[in-house]
Design a protein around this motif. Structure first.
Motif, mmCIF file in Angstrom:
data_model
loop_
_atom_site.group_PDB
_atom_site.id
_atom_site.type_symbol
_atom_site.label_atom_id
_atom_site.label_comp_id
_atom_site.label_asym_id
_atom_site.label_seq_id
_atom_site.Cartn_x
_atom_site.Cartn_y
_atom_site.Cartn_z
ATOM 1 N N GLY A 169 -6.336 8.820 -1.454
ATOM 2 C CA GLY A 169 -7.286 7.747 -1.165
ATOM 3 C C GLY A 169 -6.742 6.714 -0.200
ATOM 4 N N LEU A 170 -5.476 6.336 -0.398
ATOM 5 C CA LEU A 170 -4.867 5.317 0.456
ATOM 6 C C LEU A 170 -4.483 5.863 1.826
ATOM 7 N N SER A 171 -4.442 7.174 1.964
ATOM 8 C CA SER A 171 -4.136 7.789 3.252
ATOM 9 C C SER A 171 -5.395 8.216 3.999
ATOM 10 N N SER A 172 -6.545 8.050 3.382
ATOM 11 C CA SER A 172 -7.786 8.510 3.998
ATOM 12 C C SER A 172 -8.165 7.621 5.191
ATOM 13 N N PHE A 173 -8.889 8.220 6.109
ATOM 14 C CA PHE A 173 -9.334 7.504 7.300
ATOM 15 C C PHE A 173 -10.229 6.324 6.933
ATOM 16 N N ILE B 230 0.834 -1.199 0.000
ATOM 17 C CA ILE B 230 0.000 0.000 0.000
ATOM 18 C C ILE B 230 0.867 1.246 0.000
ATOM 19 N N ASP B 231 1.930 1.244 0.794
ATOM 20 C CA ASP B 231 2.848 2.392 0.797
ATOM 21 C C ASP B 231 3.471 2.604 -0.575
ATOM 22 N N ARG B 232 3.777 1.531 -1.255
ATOM 23 C CA ARG B 232 4.355 1.630 -2.586
ATOM 24 C C ARG B 232 3.355 2.222 -3.582
ATOM 25 N N TYR B 233 2.086 1.850 -3.459
ATOM 26 C CA TYR B 233 1.069 2.336 -4.384
ATOM 27 C C TYR B 233 0.681 3.789 -4.136
ATOM 28 N N LYS B 234 1.059 4.338 -2.992
ATOM 29 C CA LYS B 234 0.802 5.753 -2.733
ATOM 30 C C LYS B 234 1.599 6.641 -3.685
ATOM 31 N N CYS B 235 2.630 6.088 -4.291
ATOM 32 C CA CYS B 235 3.475 6.855 -5.213
ATOM 33 C C CYS B 235 2.928 6.880 -6.644
ATOM 34 N N VAL B 236 1.826 6.211 -6.914
ATOM 35 C CA VAL B 236 1.279 6.146 -8.272
ATOM 36 C C VAL B 236 0.829 7.524 -8.732
ATOM 37 N N CYS B 237 -0.017 8.168 -7.963
ATOM 38 C CA CYS B 237 -0.486 9.514 -8.295
ATOM 39 C C CYS B 237 -1.077 10.146 -7.040
ATOM 40 N N ARG B 238 -1.381 11.412 -7.113
ATOM 41 C CA ARG B 238 -1.908 12.125 -5.944
ATOM 42 C C ARG B 238 -3.254 11.571 -5.499
ATOM 43 N N GLN B 239 -4.083 11.211 -6.447
ATOM 44 C CA GLN B 239 -5.398 10.683 -6.111
ATOM 45 C C GLN B 239 -5.265 9.383 -5.315
ATOM 46 N N TRP B 240 -4.364 8.500 -5.733
ATOM 47 C CA TRP B 240 -4.142 7.259 -5.002
ATOM 48 C C TRP B 240 -3.563 7.550 -3.626
ATOM 49 N N ARG B 241 -2.606 8.484 -3.548
ATOM 50 C CA ARG B 241 -1.997 8.822 -2.261
ATOM 51 C C ARG B 241 -3.059 9.318 -1.294
#
Length: 66
Positions: A35-39, A22-33
């Motif tokens: 979304g993956l960081s959301s509560f 999941i941490d690796r996929y946060k680097c895909v784009c801002r939208q993914w970052r």
């Protein structure tokens, strides 16, 4: 044929990944970052991981109690 929204399918897949991926996929784009960081995502992910380990330990218990 019923089509599922891409975001729902992606969310279901990503909640089952380990935290390192999941941490690796946060680097895909801002939208993914975002979304993956959301509560909401973190809550879904933690619930899935917790349920997975509970099922895993129940299965182990059942196997070794035979």
């Amino acid at each position: 044929m019923v089509y599922l929204p891409f975001d729902m399918v992606l969310l279901e897949i990503l909640t089952r990944l380990i935290a390192r991926s999941i941490d690796r996929y946060k680097c895909v784009c801002r939208q993914w970052r975002d979304g993956l960081s959301s509560f909401e995502f973190l809550l879904l992910h933690s619930t899935y991981v917790e349920n997975y380990w509970v099922r895993f330990y129940v299965i182990l218990f059942l196997i070794y109690s035979l």
